[in-house]
Write a protein that holds these residues in place. Structure first.
Motif, short mmCIF file in Angstrom:
data_model
loop_
_atom_site.label_atom_id
_atom_site.label_comp_id
_atom_site.label_asym_id
_atom_site.label_seq_id
_atom_site.Cartn_x
_atom_site.Cartn_y
_atom_site.Cartn_z
N ALA A 20 25.09 61.64 24.18
CA ALA A 20 25.54 60.97 25.40
C ALA A 20 27.05 60.86 25.45
O ALA A 20 27.68 61.07 26.49
CB ALA A 20 24.89 59.58 25.50
N GLU A 21 27.65 60.52 24.30
CA GLU A 21 29.11 60.40 24.25
C GLU A 21 29.77 61.75 24.45
O GLU A 21 30.85 61.85 25.04
CB GLU A 21 29.53 59.80 22.90
CG GLU A 21 29.13 58.34 22.74
CD GLU A 21 29.22 57.87 21.30
OE1 GLU A 21 29.15 56.65 21.09
OE2 GLU A 21 29.36 58.71 20.40
N VAL A 42 32.56 55.48 37.59
CA VAL A 42 32.63 56.85 38.10
C VAL A 42 32.46 57.84 36.97
O VAL A 42 31.72 58.84 37.09
CB VAL A 42 33.96 57.07 38.84
CG1 VAL A 42 34.15 58.56 39.15
CG2 VAL A 42 34.01 56.26 40.13
N VAL A 43 33.13 57.62 35.84
CA VAL A 43 33.00 58.52 34.69
C VAL A 43 31.56 58.54 34.20
O VAL A 43 30.99 59.60 33.90
CB VAL A 43 33.96 58.11 33.55
CG1 VAL A 43 33.70 58.94 32.30
CG2 VAL A 43 35.41 58.25 33.99
N ALA A 44 30.94 57.37 34.14
CA ALA A 44 29.55 57.28 33.69
C ALA A 44 28.61 58.04 34.62
O ALA A 44 27.72 58.77 34.17
CB ALA A 44 29.13 55.81 33.60
N GLU A 45 28.85 57.91 35.91
CA GLU A 45 28.01 58.60 36.89
C GLU A 45 28.15 60.12 36.76
O GLU A 45 27.16 60.84 36.79
CB GLU A 45 28.38 58.15 38.30
CG GLU A 45 27.52 58.80 39.39
CD GLU A 45 27.92 58.34 40.79
OE1 GLU A 45 27.31 58.84 41.76
OE2 GLU A 45 28.83 57.50 40.91
N ARG A 46 29.38 60.59 36.61
CA ARG A 46 29.60 62.03 36.49
C ARG A 46 28.99 62.59 35.21
O ARG A 46 28.54 63.73 35.18
CB ARG A 46 31.10 62.32 36.54
CG ARG A 46 31.72 62.11 37.90
CD ARG A 46 33.19 62.46 37.90
NE ARG A 46 33.77 62.31 39.22
CZ ARG A 46 35.06 62.48 39.50
NH1 ARG A 46 35.90 62.82 38.52
NH2 ARG A 46 35.51 62.31 40.72
N PRO A 52 28.20 51.38 29.28
CA PRO A 52 28.47 51.07 27.86
C PRO A 52 28.71 52.31 27.00
O PRO A 52 29.46 52.24 26.02
CB PRO A 52 27.19 50.33 27.43
CG PRO A 52 26.69 49.69 28.67
CD PRO A 52 26.98 50.70 29.76
N THR A 53 28.10 53.43 27.37
CA THR A 53 28.33 54.67 26.61
C THR A 53 29.78 55.12 26.74
O THR A 53 30.40 55.59 25.78
CB THR A 53 27.39 55.80 27.11
OG1 THR A 53 26.04 55.39 26.91
CG2 THR A 53 27.64 57.09 26.35
N VAL A 54 30.34 54.98 27.95
CA VAL A 54 31.75 55.34 28.16
C VAL A 54 32.65 54.45 27.30
O VAL A 54 33.60 54.94 26.67
CB VAL A 54 32.13 55.20 29.65
CG1 VAL A 54 33.62 55.50 29.85
CG2 VAL A 54 31.28 56.14 30.51
N ILE A 55 32.31 53.17 27.24
CA ILE A 55 33.10 52.23 26.42
C ILE A 55 32.99 52.59 24.95
O ILE A 55 33.99 52.59 24.21
CB ILE A 55 32.65 50.78 26.66
CG1 ILE A 55 32.75 50.41 28.15
CG2 ILE A 55 33.50 49.83 25.81
CD1 ILE A 55 34.12 50.58 28.73
N ARG A 56 31.77 52.90 24.50
CA ARG A 56 31.59 53.28 23.09
C ARG A 56 32.39 54.54 22.76
O ARG A 56 32.95 54.67 21.66
CB ARG A 56 30.10 53.51 22.78
CG ARG A 56 29.29 52.23 22.65
CD ARG A 56 27.95 52.51 21.96
NE ARG A 56 27.14 53.47 22.69
CZ ARG A 56 26.30 53.14 23.67
NH1 ARG A 56 26.17 51.86 24.03
NH2 ARG A 56 25.59 54.06 24.29
N TYR A 63 40.36 53.13 20.72
CA TYR A 63 40.90 52.28 21.78
C TYR A 63 40.00 51.05 21.97
O TYR A 63 38.78 51.13 21.82
CB TYR A 63 41.05 53.05 23.09
CG TYR A 63 41.98 54.23 22.94
CD1 TYR A 63 43.36 54.05 22.92
CD2 TYR A 63 41.48 55.52 22.77
CE1 TYR A 63 44.22 55.12 22.74
CE2 TYR A 63 42.33 56.60 22.60
CZ TYR A 63 43.70 56.39 22.58
OH TYR A 63 44.55 57.45 22.39
N ARG A 64 40.62 49.93 22.31
CA ARG A 64 39.88 48.67 22.44
C ARG A 64 38.97 48.67 23.66
O ARG A 64 37.97 47.99 23.70
CB ARG A 64 40.85 47.49 22.51
CG ARG A 64 41.63 47.25 21.23
CD ARG A 64 42.43 45.96 21.33
NE ARG A 64 43.39 46.00 22.41
CZ ARG A 64 44.63 46.49 22.29
NH1 ARG A 64 45.02 47.01 21.13
NH2 ARG A 64 45.45 46.48 23.32
#
Length: 290
Positions: A20-21, A42-46, A52-56, A63-64
């Motif tokens: 996923a990442e 938007v990044v998650a949708e694309r 949460p996957t985008v944040i991970r 990056y924090r």
């Protein structure tokens, strides 16, 4: 291929990411750098993943959070677009009361800055690219064409003049439009186009690299650590740090890379290089140059 320090970080992490990442990474690389300024949603949708996957993903890069990642991306773009004037104004070079204006301080500062930049450049030079550069430049079946920019044409000439003493079929991009067009129109599979392109990158270098690649030739790029857009078309990329004790980017580390490449070409050509050098010396002596 996306060009940039953060893009390299993302590519280097691909093998360590979850499936996923990895989707997030590919979305960011495909639209780099503009995709990095979209919202998390938007990044998650694309990418077809959760927020949460985008944040991970950005956490894995160190990056924090996503705003921290975007701050780093914005800083990279500022650095890529920096000019001597913007660096002068941002760092107060030459202002009254600035430390290090006496000769001994300038020498000490220069020694520290240049020494560190050269050491870091050579330590981070990709061994595969160095080997490939030497192989291409020492292949006498290939024709070498070199070109640079506002200041870096000096580096192209420095490398080219050395190569001319070691092998044949070495030439420079002409300055005049008709001659340059004729040369580029003649590019073919046997050609190696060596490009020097540093920040405030020049659009014509990208077009020339793309043309050479389309004709089946090879592109070799000498650039800074932010990577010229030419890297998307280059077979070999040789990055250098450009830190200097002035607002101007330093060419010193690149010069060290060039001389390292020349040493490799001399070794690769062996007796052929020796014969070419001896013949050149004899010719120069005969016409009274030496």
């Amino acid at each position: 291929m996306a060009s940039g320090v953060l893009a390299d970080e993302i590519r280097n992490k691909l093998g360590d990411l979850s499936p996923a990442e990895r989707k997030v990474a590919r979305v960011l690389l495909a639209g780099y750098p503009s995709a990095g300024f979209e919202t998390v949603a938007v990044v998650a949708e694309r990418a077809g993943v959760s927020a949460p996957t985008v944040i991970r993903f950005v956490n894995r890069l160190g990056y924090r959070g996503f705003p921290d990642f975007q701050t780093a991306l914005r800083r990279e773009l500022d650095e890529r677009n920096a000019s001597p004037l913007s660096l002068y104004e941002a760092t107060d070079y030459g202002r009254e009361g600035d430390e290090g204006t006496d000769s001994s301080s300038l020498i000490e500062r220069g020694s520290r800055v240049f020494g560190d930049a050269v050491a870091r450049t050579l330590a981070e030079l990709p061994p595969h690219d160095l080997h490939h550069a030497v192989r291409l430049l020492s292949d006498r079946k290939r024709r070498i064409t070199l070109g640079g920019g506002r200041f870096t044409h000096l580096l192209a000439q420095y490398l080219g003049l050395h190569l001319m003493q070691l092998r044949d079929d070495v030439r420079f991009l002409p300055d005049r439009d008709v001659e340059r067009t004729a040369l580029l129109a003649d590019l073919a599979r046997r050609d190696v186009l060596v490009v020097f392109d540093y920040r405030r990158y020049e659009e014509d270098k990208v077009a020339m690299a793309q043309l050479a690649k389309e004709r089946g030739g090879k592109v070799m790029l000498f650039t800074d650590s932010w990577l010229s857009p030419v890297s998307a078309h280059a077979e070999v990329v040789m990055p250098s740090h450009v830190t200097a004790p002035s607002p101007y980017d330093s060419l010193v580390p690149t010069l060290a890379v060039i001389e390292t490449v020349v040493a490799g070409v001399i070794t690769a050509l062996g007796d052929d290089a020796h014969s070419r050098m001896r013949h050149g010396e004899e010719t120069a002596t005969r016409i009274g140059l030496y």
